[in-house]
Design a protein around this motif. Structure first.
Motif, PDB file in Angstrom:
ATOM      1  N   GLY A 490       0.804  -1.212   0.000  1.00 36.52           N
ATOM      2  CA  GLY A 490       0.000   0.000   0.000  1.00 36.52           C
ATOM      3  C   GLY A 490       0.834   1.257   0.000  1.00 36.52           C
ATOM      4  N   TRP A 491       2.169   1.088   0.120  1.00 35.92           N
ATOM      5  CA  TRP A 491       3.027   2.274   0.015  1.00 35.92           C
ATOM      6  C   TRP A 491       4.031   2.088  -1.114  1.00 35.92           C
ATOM      7  CZ3 TRP A 491       2.074   6.886   0.654  1.00 35.92           C
ATOM      8  CH2 TRP A 491       3.085   7.855   0.576  1.00 35.92           C
ATOM      9  N   TYR A 492       5.082   1.326  -0.888  1.00 35.72           N
ATOM     10  CA  TYR A 492       6.066   1.158  -1.959  1.00 35.72           C
ATOM     11  C   TYR A 492       5.527   0.286  -3.089  1.00 35.72           C
ATOM     12  CZ  TYR A 492       9.370   3.244   1.290  1.00 35.72           C
ATOM     13  OH  TYR A 492      10.002   4.101   2.146  1.00 35.72           O
ATOM     14  N   GLY A 493       4.495  -0.462  -2.835  1.00 36.79           N
ATOM     15  CA  GLY A 493       3.894  -1.298  -3.863  1.00 36.79           C
ATOM     16  C   GLY A 493       2.667  -2.000  -3.313  1.00 36.79           C
ATOM     17  N   GLY A 494       1.850  -2.555  -4.196  1.00 38.11           N
ATOM     18  CA  GLY A 494       0.687  -3.314  -3.767  1.00 38.11           C
ATOM     19  C   GLY A 494      -0.403  -2.450  -3.159  1.00 38.11           C
ATOM     20  N   LYS A 495      -1.276  -3.094  -2.370  1.00 33.94           N
ATOM     21  CA  LYS A 495      -2.402  -2.429  -1.724  1.00 33.94           C
ATOM     22  C   LYS A 495      -2.290  -2.601  -0.214  1.00 33.94           C
ATOM     23  CE  LYS A 495      -5.522  -5.005  -3.625  1.00 33.94           C
ATOM     24  NZ  LYS A 495      -4.599  -5.963  -4.272  1.00 33.94           N
ATOM     25  N   SER A 496      -2.849  -1.656   0.521  1.00 35.01           N
ATOM     26  CA  SER A 496      -2.809  -1.749   1.983  1.00 35.01           C
ATOM     27  C   SER A 496      -3.481  -3.022   2.470  1.00 35.01           C
ATOM     28  CB  SER A 496      -3.485  -0.521   2.599  1.00 35.01           C
ATOM     29  OG  SER A 496      -2.853   0.665   2.180  1.00 35.01           O
ATOM     30  N   THR A 497      -4.519  -3.446   1.779  1.00 33.81           N
ATOM     31  CA  THR A 497      -5.250  -4.644   2.191  1.00 33.81           C
ATOM     32  C   THR A 497      -4.449  -5.926   1.985  1.00 33.81           C
ATOM     33  OG1 THR A 497      -6.326  -4.598   0.031  1.00 33.81           O
ATOM     34  CG2 THR A 497      -7.546  -3.654   1.887  1.00 33.81           C
ATOM     35  N   ASP A 498      -3.264  -5.832   1.373  1.00 30.63           N
ATOM     36  CA  ASP A 498      -2.410  -7.008   1.197  1.00 30.63           C
ATOM     37  C   ASP A 498      -1.715  -7.416   2.493  1.00 30.63           C
ATOM     38  OD1 ASP A 498      -3.017  -7.061  -1.499  1.00 30.63           O
ATOM     39  OD2 ASP A 498      -1.228  -5.956  -2.105  1.00 30.63           O
ATOM     40  N   ILE A 499      -1.653  -6.542   3.485  1.00 33.16           N
ATOM     41  CA  ILE A 499      -0.819  -6.810   4.657  1.00 33.16           C
ATOM     42  C   ILE A 499      -1.273  -8.054   5.403  1.00 33.16           C
ATOM     43  CG2 ILE A 499      -2.119  -5.156   6.077  1.00 33.16           C
ATOM     44  CD1 ILE A 499       1.601  -6.186   6.418  1.00 33.16           C
ATOM     45  N   GLY A 500      -2.565  -8.214   5.618  1.00 29.81           N
ATOM     46  CA  GLY A 500      -3.049  -9.391   6.336  1.00 29.81           C
ATOM     47  C   GLY A 500      -2.754 -10.689   5.606  1.00 29.81           C
ATOM     48  N   PRO A 501      -3.171 -10.817   4.339  1.00 25.75           N
ATOM     49  CA  PRO A 501      -2.841 -12.034   3.588  1.00 25.75           C
ATOM     50  C   PRO A 501      -1.342 -12.286   3.481  1.00 25.75           C
ATOM     51  CG  PRO A 501      -4.601 -10.828   2.494  1.00 25.75           C
ATOM     52  CD  PRO A 501      -4.118  -9.959   3.614  1.00 25.75           C
ATOM     53  N   ASN A 502      -0.536 -11.221   3.354  1.00 23.46           N
ATOM     54  CA  ASN A 502       0.917 -11.416   3.295  1.00 23.46           C
ATOM     55  C   ASN A 502       1.450 -12.021   4.586  1.00 23.46           C
ATOM     56  OD1 ASN A 502       0.894 -10.328   0.761  1.00 23.46           O
ATOM     57  ND2 ASN A 502       2.060  -8.482   1.266  1.00 23.46           N
ATOM     58  N   ILE A 549      -6.339   0.193   8.124  1.00 18.87           N
ATOM     59  CA  ILE A 549      -6.289  -1.178   7.595  1.00 18.87           C
ATOM     60  C   ILE A 549      -5.250  -2.007   8.345  1.00 18.87           C
ATOM     61  CG2 ILE A 549      -5.649  -2.540   5.556  1.00 18.87           C
ATOM     62  CD1 ILE A 549      -6.854  -0.173   3.888  1.00 18.87           C
ATOM     63  N   TYR A 550      -4.064  -1.446   8.558  1.00 17.12           N
ATOM     64  CA  TYR A 550      -3.002  -2.186   9.232  1.00 17.12           C
ATOM     65  C   TYR A 550      -3.384  -2.530  10.671  1.00 17.12           C
ATOM     66  CZ  TYR A 550       0.710  -2.138   5.709  1.00 17.12           C
ATOM     67  OH  TYR A 550       1.475  -2.382   4.589  1.00 17.12           O
ATOM     68  N   ILE A 551      -3.926  -1.558  11.383  1.00 18.51           N
ATOM     69  CA  ILE A 551      -4.292  -1.811  12.780  1.00 18.51           C
ATOM     70  C   ILE A 551      -5.284  -2.969  12.869  1.00 18.51           C
ATOM     71  CG2 ILE A 551      -5.541  -0.860  14.759  1.00 18.51           C
ATOM     72  CD1 ILE A 551      -4.321   1.881  14.015  1.00 18.51           C
ATOM     73  N   LYS A 552      -6.286  -2.952  12.013  1.00 17.37           N
ATOM     74  CA  LYS A 552      -7.315  -3.992  12.044  1.00 17.37           C
ATOM     75  C   LYS A 552      -6.705  -5.370  11.769  1.00 17.37           C
ATOM     76  CE  LYS A 552     -11.211  -3.011  10.050  1.00 17.37           C
ATOM     77  NZ  LYS A 552     -12.256  -2.796   9.014  1.00 17.37           N
ATOM     78  N   ASP A 553      -5.840  -5.455  10.751  1.00 15.93           N
ATOM     79  CA  ASP A 553      -5.285  -6.753  10.387  1.00 15.93           C
ATOM     80  C   ASP A 553      -4.250  -7.250  11.394  1.00 15.93           C
ATOM     81  OD1 ASP A 553      -6.872  -7.109   8.216  1.00 15.93           O
ATOM     82  OD2 ASP A 553      -5.370  -6.621   6.711  1.00 15.93           O
ATOM     83  N   ILE A 554      -3.542  -6.351  12.040  1.00 14.95           N
ATOM     84  CA  ILE A 554      -2.579  -6.750  13.070  1.00 14.95           C
ATOM     85  C   ILE A 554      -3.301  -7.296  14.298  1.00 14.95           C
ATOM     86  CG2 ILE A 554      -0.925  -5.812  14.745  1.00 14.95           C
ATOM     87  CD1 ILE A 554      -0.028  -3.903  12.405  1.00 14.95           C
ATOM     88  N   LEU A 555      -4.364  -6.621  14.706  1.00 12.98           N
ATOM     89  CA  LEU A 555      -5.060  -7.019  15.924  1.00 12.98           C
ATOM     90  C   LEU A 555      -5.793  -8.345  15.782  1.00 12.98           C
ATOM     91  CD1 LEU A 555      -6.523  -3.611  17.196  1.00 12.98           C
ATOM     92  CD2 LEU A 555      -4.526  -4.853  18.034  1.00 12.98           C
ATOM     93  N   LYS A 556      -6.226  -8.686  14.587  1.00 14.17           N
ATOM     94  CA  LYS A 556      -7.010  -9.906  14.417  1.00 14.17           C
ATOM     95  C   LYS A 556      -6.144 -11.168  14.288  1.00 14.17           C
ATOM     96  CE  LYS A 556      -9.218  -8.825  10.606  1.00 14.17           C
ATOM     97  NZ  LYS A 556      -9.981  -8.850   9.323  1.00 14.17           N
ATOM     98  N   ARG A 557      -4.810 -11.014  14.263  1.00 15.61           N
ATOM     99  CA  ARG A 557      -3.925 -12.174  14.068  1.00 15.61           C
ATOM    100  C   ARG A 557      -3.056 -12.390  15.307  1.00 15.61           C
ATOM    101  NH1 ARG A 557      -5.204 -10.160   9.235  1.00 15.61           N
ATOM    102  NH2 ARG A 557      -5.390 -11.667   7.497  1.00 15.61           N
ATOM    103  N   PRO A 558      -3.391 -13.407  16.116  1.00 16.53           N
ATOM    104  CA  PRO A 558      -2.619 -13.651  17.350  1.00 16.53           C
ATOM    105  C   PRO A 558      -1.155 -13.946  17.097  1.00 16.53           C
ATOM    106  CG  PRO A 558      -4.697 -14.867  17.371  1.00 16.53           C
ATOM    107  CD  PRO A 558      -4.531 -14.313  15.994  1.00 16.53           C
ATOM    108  N   PHE A 559      -0.839 -14.560  15.948  1.00 19.31           N
ATOM    109  CA  PHE A 559       0.564 -14.932  15.714  1.00 19.31           C
ATOM    110  C   PHE A 559       1.454 -13.723  15.466  1.00 19.31           C
ATOM    111  CE2 PHE A 559      -1.237 -15.024  11.407  1.00 19.31           C
ATOM    112  CZ  PHE A 559      -0.289 -14.323  10.674  1.00 19.31           C
ATOM    113  N   ILE A 560       0.879 -12.569  15.166  1.00 21.65           N
ATOM    114  CA  ILE A 560       1.680 -11.340  15.082  1.00 21.65           C
ATOM    115  C   ILE A 560       1.891 -10.854  16.517  1.00 21.65           C
ATOM    116  CG2 ILE A 560       1.836  -8.994  14.199  1.00 21.65           C
ATOM    117  CD1 ILE A 560       0.003  -9.784  11.924  1.00 21.65           C
TER     118      ILE A 560
END
Length: 885
Positions: A490-502, A549-560
């Protein structure tokens, strides 16, 4: 009763009597000598005697301002500091040390013309013994500091500025001849750590290094007394030497057992204190005393479940931090360093990545006191040198970092490499590249083993950029205990919504390794605003969307296990151009620590107190061609009411800590009030926003109409003038006719404009966008006299920057084509005002050009600019029109 115990008991009776009859002198004195140094840059390498000195105070850097000018590069060379020492006669017979918080990066120390010490590395402290003092007022210290590139000293390169100078505190420590010290690592020689910590019990280990430089003959008693925050004694440990103790002694004191310790945590950063003394057993005199704050806590990382503190699951949320400040470089007083930690705590953060190098002790002291967990790392960034000298320096830095920060309860991670494959060497030599990668792996393995041996109580970590396969194939993900990832979809490339799947993919690839997101962020230039934000427009609105977007995807994944925003504040990076050249704008705070809306967003998410903030940020002056604009409120409450100029705009529910209204601003000052309720309590925030409705405001005042061509964003310049994006011309209004926004060819990151540093201005966004192939510009203005200012900059040709030096996700094609020559004429209301303008030939590439003209409008046709091509396509970057009374 054992004889040794009888001796110790009789000693303590003696000490008690001694204390009652005589107050003791303080055994250890630390004296700041920051004031009134003399400094000179050795730009011609003549040596310190031929230089002209100026008076400076420490902390000091010689790069506070040259890193922000338009000239590429900054002074990397030698600087000399000298100072006469004011030594007290009572210090004769004492041991005196000269302490440096840090000096970047190679340092030599001279006393009365004789070299007495040296240090390599710019980010850890060091100590030099002052032997041979005269005590007659002539003692002089000279310090030679060099921040030149040295292939043996990390960092070799980095997305930050390598400021030179004595940029941390300098002090004298005066002690008795028998005293605590570990001069090898620049510490006071007392190391404490809690072991076997639980809710029911804990063990305190105290290891002391002490020096007996006078061959002190009496027995020496070493004691540590543990007291709680109310000064109540919790436990004690003692060790007694034989007579004629050795010159250098390392002692591990008997363990102190603690029952039911109050555990340290971000919610309750409870600190005990260990008071360690060196005592003359015969006389009871305290020869030296060191006080160490410490907390009891236990923690662990799990590959699937994340981080646990004191047995409870905790998501580590916070930021990374660079140490520089506006107009100071990295020579920042301790009070401002501590303020950064306070701001992080107020935001609701519980984690600080001290990056990319060890920082001032005041920072970690504040983290201990405020309850901020930390990782600390040495500056191996981007690449390495394959030499033994480089390896040795890395190991020395790692040891100094660990030893100097060992006693900080807040530290839970030691790190040692950041994005080390980013600047890959030997890309066209596959076999040589394999050797280079093996060298990196070997260095990482050596640092890992050194760290675990030196401090097995903490975790280790490396931070990698988005080339996941590259780090796996190089064997680097197997070495540290935790793998950090610096990810910027979502910054240097791709979309912000890619962070969770990545992150899901990375976890699947490396399922047994705890991981953190050690960097993520988007540039937010606080002067830039957009109603329809897009990637790389540097607007506040895009930054808000990105972080939501990042905050939401970080909080929903316990392994992070945790995540650190890049960065807590904007920071100096001299090699960057972009909208604010020399500055990386990914901070939640500006370089002078003013909060952006993104900071407020984190505060709404992670500060547990009720929070309500009108999201004006730096946008208290805004404008547009219609009064309708969106206004955002940031809150952790369920719903918010908005009142604008006394009129209720309605009540709305908050989603992801944000709620917005489209409201009608009036021209001029608008009074805004947000109201929310919780458990019978009322929470309010107020703001005043000036709105410039164009062209009415322009026609009714002496202010200018400021227009950006080829832009979709608003910009507030250093004169507090608001610039609006242009629009297509409409009758009885204003706008451009023809033309298209400038866009870098073959660039996947920017939809319009350039990030090239524009020479000759501090307001680069005025010149970084333009309309290409413009036919005309019209403004329907009434009769009168006007000043018209045209702004130009040639954005194509040699020097155009089309690829960031730090592109962390993918390669971007670099446009190297030479454009056709551009020559054009400009007419104002039928009169030629510019003839055969050739920007590149006359002014050069990416240089601001400003041309002013006056005109009289004597009819109802207003102002019309015509652009006629001689060769190539005409351009216009910006336009100002001001009515002259």
């Amino acid at each position: 009763m054992p004889a040794t115990f009888k001796k110790i008991l009789s000693f303590f009776l003696l000490v008690l009597i001694f204390i009652c009859v005589k107050a003791q002198d303080k055994s250890r004195k630390v004296i700041s000598i920051n004031q009134n140094w003399h400094f000179a840059k050795d730009i011609h390498k003549k040596g310190n005697k031929q230089l002209k000195y100026t008076t400076v105070n420490i902390p000091h850097t010689w790069n506070a301002f040259d890193v922000l000018d338009d000239e590429p590069g900054y002074y990397r060379g030698v600087g000399y500091y000298k100072k006469k020492l004011n030594l007290q006669p009572t210090w004769k017979g004492k041991k005196i040390y000269l302490n440096f918080g840090a000096a970047n990066q190679e340092t030599e120390v001279y006393l009365n013309g004789k070299k007495i010490g040296s240090h390599m590395g710019g980010y850890t402290g060091f100590t030099v013994a002052l032997d041979g003092l005269k005590f007659n007022g002539t003692d002089e210290i000279v310090v030679r500091v060099d921040n030149s590139y040295n292939e043996s000293i990390p960092p070799l390169t980095g997305d930050f500025t390598f400021f030179g100078g004595l940029y941390r505190n300098v002090s004298l420590t005066v002690v008795n001849q028998a005293h605590f010290a570990d001069q090898t690592y620049g510490t006071n020689g007392v190391y404490v750590h809690a072991d076997k910590v639980s809710n029911e019990s804990a063990t305190l280990n105290v290891n002391t290094n002490w020096v007996n430089t006078s061959s002190f003959a009496n027995e020496i008693l070493v004691t540590t007394t543990l007291i709680d925050a109310k000064s109540n004694k919790v436990g004690e440990s003692k060790w007694l030497s034989s007579k004629n103790p050795s010159i250098n002694i390392n002692i591990l004191l008997p363990k102190i057992e603690v029952k039911n310790p109050i555990l340290w945590s971000p919610e309750n950063p409870y600190l005990y204190q260990a008071i360690t003394k060196l005592i003359d057993y015969q006389t009871g005199k305290v020869l030296d005393e060191v006080k160490t704050n410490l907390g009891f806590r236990y923690f662990s990382f799990d590959a699937d479940k994340g981080f646990f503190l004191n047995g409870k699951s905790v998501k580590l949320i916070g930021a990374s931090r660079h140490q520089d400040f506006a107009k100071m470089g990295n020579a920042v007083p301790a009070a401002l360093q501590v303020k950064d930690v306070v701001l992080l705590k107020e935001m609701g953060g519980n984690f600080l990545r001290v990056a990319h190098y060890p920082q001032d002790q005041a920072v970690l002291d504040a983290c201990d006191r405020l309850g901020i967990l930390t990782s600390v790392e040495i500056p191996i960034v981007n690449e390495i040198t394959e030499t033994q000298a480089f390896t040795n320096n890395c190991k020395a830095m790692q040891l100094e970092m660990i030893k100097q920060n060992y006693n900080h309860t807040s530290v839970i991670i030691w790190a040692y490499m950041n994005e080390v494959l980013l600047k890959m060497r030997y890309g066209k030599e596959p076999e040589r590249k394999k050797v280079y990668l093996k060298s990196i792996e070997n260095l990482a393995q050596q640092l890992e083993e050194l760290t675990r041996k030196t401090d097995p109580t903490r975790y280790t970590m490396m931070s990698n950029h988005g080339d996941v396969n590259g780090y796996m194939n190089a064997g680097l993900t197997k070495i540290p205990m935790i793998v950090g990832w610096n990810l910027y979809p979502g910054w240097y490339g791709g979309k912000s919504t890619d962070i969770g799947p990545n992150m899901d993919k990375i976890h699947a690839l490396i399922p047994n390794k705890p991981m953190m997101i050690t960097e993520y962020g988007a540039d937010v230039d606080h002067r830039i605003h957009a109603e329809n934000p897009i990637r790389f427009d540097k607007s506040l609105a895009y930054g808000m969307e990105y972080h939501q977007i990042y905050i939401k995807d970080i909080l929903k994944r316990p392994f992070i296990a945790g995540a650190a925003v890049w960065n807590l504040s904007d920071f100096s990076s001299e090699t960057r151009s972009e909208t604010m050249p020399g500055i990386n704008n990914k901070g939640l705070l500006t370089l002078d620590r003013q909060p952006k809306n993104t900071y407020f967003l984190y505060k709404a998410h992670f500060n547990k107190n009720p929070y309500l903030k009108i999201g004006d940020g730096s946008w208290k002056l805004r404008g547009g061609i219609t009064p309708k604009q969106e206004l955002t409120v940031i809150s952790n409450l369920d719903s918010v009411e908005l009142i604008v100029n006394g009129r209720l705009q309605g009540k709305k529910g908050v989603t992801d800590r944000v709620v917005s209204w489209e409201i009608d601003f009036k021209s001029g000052k608008n009074e805004i009030e947000a109201i929310a309720y919780q458990n019978g309590k009322v929470f309010k925030d107020r703001s005043t926003i000036d709105f410039i409705l164009q062209p009415q405001a322009f026609l009714n005042s002496s202010a200018s109409l400021n227009i950006l061509l080829g832009s979709q964003r608003q910009f507030l310049d250093d004169q507090n003038q608001l610039w609006l994006p242009s629009k297509p011309y409409e009758q009885n209004s204003w706008g451009h006719i023809g033309g298209e926004p400038f866009k870098i060819k073959n660039s996947s990151r920017q939809l319009y404009g350039s990030d090239k540093n524009i020479i000759g201005t501090q307001n680069d966004p005025i010149y970084q966008t333009q309309s290409v192939g413009l036919d005309a510009y019209e403004l329907a203005v009434p009769k009168g006299k006007y000043e018209v200012t045209l702004h130009f900059a040639e954005l194509m040709g040699n020097g155009i920057q089309s690829v960031l030096p730090y592109n962390l996700d993918s390669l971007v094609a670099e446009g190297k084509e030479v454009p056709p020559q551009r020559i054009f004429d400009v007419y104002l209301n039928g009169k030629q005002i510019i003839k055969e303008l050739n920007l590149a030939a006359k002014y050069g590439i990416a240089r601001s050009v400003e041309r002013k003209f006056e005109c009289i409008v004597a009819d109802d046709k207003g102002i019309k600019l015509i652009f006629k091509s001689v060769t190539g396509k005409p351009v216009l970057n910006a336009l100002q029109v001001r009515k002259i009374n």
